[in-house]
Design an enzyme around this catalytic site. Structure first.
Site, mmCIF file in Angstrom:
data_model
loop_
_atom_site.group_PDB
_atom_site.id
_atom_site.type_symbol
_atom_site.label_atom_id
_atom_site.label_comp_id
_atom_site.label_asym_id
_atom_site.label_seq_id
_atom_site.Cartn_x
_atom_site.Cartn_y
_atom_site.Cartn_z
ATOM 1 N N GLU A 291 -8.337 -1.831 -1.707
ATOM 2 C CA GLU A 291 -8.666 -1.570 -3.106
ATOM 3 C C GLU A 291 -8.333 -0.131 -3.497
ATOM 4 O OE1 GLU A 291 -9.823 -1.614 -6.870
ATOM 5 O OE2 GLU A 291 -10.115 -3.449 -5.698
ATOM 6 N N THR A 331 -6.169 -5.275 -9.426
ATOM 7 C CA THR A 331 -6.137 -6.028 -8.174
ATOM 8 C C THR A 331 -5.382 -7.336 -8.330
ATOM 9 O OG1 THR A 331 -8.194 -5.055 -7.365
ATOM 10 C CG2 THR A 331 -7.568 -7.185 -6.454
ATOM 11 N N HIS A 463 -14.132 1.262 -4.507
ATOM 12 C CA HIS A 463 -14.288 0.895 -5.920
ATOM 13 C C HIS A 463 -15.600 1.484 -6.404
ATOM 14 C CE1 HIS A 463 -14.645 -1.444 -9.581
ATOM 15 N NE2 HIS A 463 -13.505 -2.063 -9.358
ATOM 16 N N ASP A 515 -3.560 -2.487 -3.313
ATOM 17 C CA ASP A 515 -3.292 -3.388 -4.438
ATOM 18 C C ASP A 515 -2.733 -2.624 -5.639
ATOM 19 O OD1 ASP A 515 -5.665 -2.034 -4.997
ATOM 20 O OD2 ASP A 515 -6.785 -3.814 -5.595
ATOM 21 N N HIS A 516 -3.224 -1.398 -5.841
ATOM 22 C CA HIS A 516 -2.762 -0.543 -6.946
ATOM 23 C C HIS A 516 -3.343 0.843 -6.731
ATOM 24 C CE1 HIS A 516 -6.772 -0.674 -8.870
ATOM 25 N NE2 HIS A 516 -6.799 -1.936 -8.486
#
Length: 661
Positions: A291, A331, A463, A515-516
């Site tokens: 994440e 995501t 996150h 994911d990013h």
């Protein structure tokens, strides 16, 4: 003039207009100061930012207050001040001010996370209230926020009452003609905004921050609600379909491929390994999707804070891709890019759309090679439609379910992460150590069966609210992103240490990729540096460690792995083998839900939804974009890839059953 626009019957409406304009100005001013280091702060730009903002505020008002406006217009004069009139007016005003205070509070939390006005992410968040409310509660002092919200609503009602605004609304002799004169301008503005003004028209500047500050939050929210999927053919520059497919197919000619239907508008093909000396390998594959891990957090990519010692060590013992870019900012966009190996399409991710099951994914390649496929998620996979997407594409589900069932048409196995397997949990799910322990447990079971497995593991610890078990690292839980990154890194190290003790380790390849990035915000149309992510292929038995400088994208990682393992396989994937790319093959796809970028040779083509095409030189040193002379061949390649990706989704060209016909 104000007397005609706001006769006494419209006194409460006037108070609401003044309140909304004042609050919106304060929010806009706050965002301007908040992002002052990024905004264009020249006098002309400042004036245009706030004038544009006022324009959108008036349009938002015309739409938002239309129900009450029409009520004031049609309600008979003889019933002014009646019990019904008072009840409806008090209740309507209470709801209206509650909504605007709530939306303005929400804008601050949204801006803190994304540096943007409300967009389709905010729309999605309405669906997943459990995770979002819990996250807000863990990230902010929710009781204080709610207390402040309620106090502001009560104070506004009290001041309005004391200033006799309600009295003026109920006790007056406003005629039907006066009401009509006051209503018509707002109706005209409402019609004008509804049919002729789009949220994209607020984007007058090259500076993204000025554009976002120019918008109105509520208007942006409903614009996103209406436009969460955009047809490429309707909103973007296109070319003849046959030509677009030909351009995309030509990209694969340097590789050893054989198109199944050469004359059809599709990319379905057989990929043959280029190295005939390679014996096909079938190791277990564990993919860790981290994440929000931006490349900038790794020392091996330029950081100096030493918060990723494990990953920095892996960079020297893996195939380490140090010039790789995420396709999007969420995501689900990363999941789409990785599993479908496809450039981003306008609007929301395919993971969130209809017709997102029965697709050709990397899972199909693994299936045809004899693998079991599993999707691990530390929260409930109903969030963001993940279980439907992965389950509907043949993956078994291992998640922290709370009773939400899979679609009846999905027949895969679902396994729960039980309470006694959880040591720490926050709004987004169990901590990374817990999900990895579940992966280890399931891998032990799979190893006993003798069948190779492919695990897609989605982590959650990096996150907001950035909480994790205490005592694991030297940064206290919940104190910020750096701590979450360091814990994420620690958990990967602990996982690999345990995995090395397992009998299946020697025959297992670990793929690690983000994911990013943690943030995609910036002053440019697309902030290129904020798509840069790390990727590793670790424990390959037939390849020595190497640092790969090739410009590439998320979509290329698994096609590279398949080639490295020596597989011949059927493919409907856009991705290519990074290790076999020639310099002229190198490119990366980046985008958000409206802007689509094509990066090649330090140049960036950005396609916009008003059929705009902007071409820039990208200066990696200061991450700036500068307009440059249009390159038609570059433009054709950019449009072709995005047009074909969108066309394949909409015409069923991603569906397995379509490809098998």
């Amino acid at each position: 003039m104000l007397t005609y626009l706001f006769p006494k019957r419209f006194s409460l409406l006037k108070a609401f207009v003044l309140l909304f304009i004042s609050l919106s100005f304060l929010v806009r001013l706050t965002f301007f100061i908040w992002g002052f280091s990024e905004v264009d702060a020249h006098l002309g730009a400042i004036i245009k930012t706030f004038i544009t903002g006022l324009f959108y505020d008036v349009g938002t008002l015309s739409i938002f207050m239309m129900p009450f406006l029409l009520y004031l217009f049609i309600f008979p004069k003889k019933w002014y001040g009646s019990l019904v009139d008072r009840a409806i007016t008090w209740f309507g005003f209470f709801i209206a001010i509650l909504i605007i205070y709530f939306s303005f509070f929400g804008e601050f939390t949204f801006w803190d996370e994304f540096q943007r006005r409300f967009n389709f992410i905010a729309v999605d968040y309405l669906i997943y209230t459990y995770e979002v409310v819990k996250n807000i509660n863990e990230s902010y002092p929710l009781p204080l926020l709610l207390g402040t919200l309620i106090s502001l609503v009560a104070l506004t009602l009290f001041i309005s009452f004391k200033r006799k605004v309600f009295h003026a609304t109920f006790k007056n002799e406003t005629t039907f003609k006066q009401r009509a004169f006051a209503t018509l301008p707002w109706v005209a503005i409402c019609v004008f905004f509804s049919f002729f003004i789009t949220n994209a028209q607020a984007e007058w500047s090259k500076n993204r921050y000025n554009n976002e500050i120019s918008k109105a939050g509520i208007y942006s929210f409903f614009a996103a609600f209406r436009n969460n999927e955009l047809a490429f053919s309707e909103f973007y520059s296109t070319m003849p379909e046959t030509e677009a497919f030909a351009n995309v197919k030509n990209q694969y000619l340097p590789f050893k491929v054989e198109f199944t239907h050469p004359n059809k508008n599709e990319i379905y093909r057989t990929v043959h390994t280029l190295d005939t000396t390679i014996v096909a390998l079938k190791p277990n594959v564990i993919f860790i999707c981290i994440e929000s891990l931006s490349g900038k957090y790794l020392n091996s990519l330029g950081n100096d804070e030493n918060i990723t010692p494990v990953l920095d060590s892996l960079a020297n013992h893996s195939l380490f891709f140090n010039n790789l870019y995420a396709t999007g900012t969420r995501t689900v966009r990363g999941m789409e890019a990785i599993t479908l190996s496809i450039p981003p399409t306008p609007g929301r991710s395919i993971v969130k759309r209809s017709n997102n099951t029965g697709l050709f994914t990397i899972g199909e390649v693994f299936k045809n090679q004899g693998y079991d496929r599993n999707f691990f998620y530390g929260g409930d996979g109903y969030f963001d439609n993940m279980n439907t997407f992965f389950g509907g594409n043949g993956f078994n589900i291992i998640d922290r379910g709370r009773g939400f069932l899979l679609d009846e048409a999905i027949t895969v196995k679902r396994t729960n992460i039980e309470d006694d397997e959880v040591t720490f949990e926050n709004a987004w799910g169990v901590c990374d150590e817990d999900i990895y322990n579940k992966v280890l447990k399931e891998a032990d079971i799979a190893h006993e069966s003798g069948k190779p497995f492919f695990d897609f593991v989605m982590t959650t610890s990096n996150h907001k609210p950035f909480t994790y078990p205490e005592g694991k690292i030297d940064i206290p839980s919940g104190t910020g992103r750096n701590g979450a990154v360091k814990y994420t890194d620690f958990a990967i190290g602990a996982f690999l240490k345990e995995a090395q003790k397992k009998p299946w380790f020697a025959n297992t390849v670990f793929v690690i990729m983000s994911d990013h990035c943690a943030s995609s915000a910036g002053k440019w149309e697309l902030d290129v540096a904020n798509y840069h992510i790390p990727a590793f292929i670790y424990n390959l038995q037939n390849k020595p460690p190497a640092k790969i400088n090739t410009l590439c994208s998320q979509i290329d990682v698994f096609p590279t792995l398949f080639s490295t393992l020596g597989w011949n396989y059927e493919s409907n994937l856009f991705g290519m083998d990074i290790l076999k790319m020639r310099p002229q093959d190198e490119r990366a796809f980046i985008g958000n839900y409206r802007k689509l970028g094509y990066l090649k040779d330090n140049k960036v083509m950005v396609l916009g939804d008003g059929e705009t095409v902007n071409f820039y030189d990208w200066n990696a040193l200061d991450n700036s974009l500068k307009n440059t002379t249009m390159d038609e061949s570059f433009k054709k390649l950019a449009i072709s890839n995005y047009q074909v990706a969108d066309e394949l989704y909409h015409n069923g060209g991603l569906q397995l059953k379509s490809l098998k016909e």
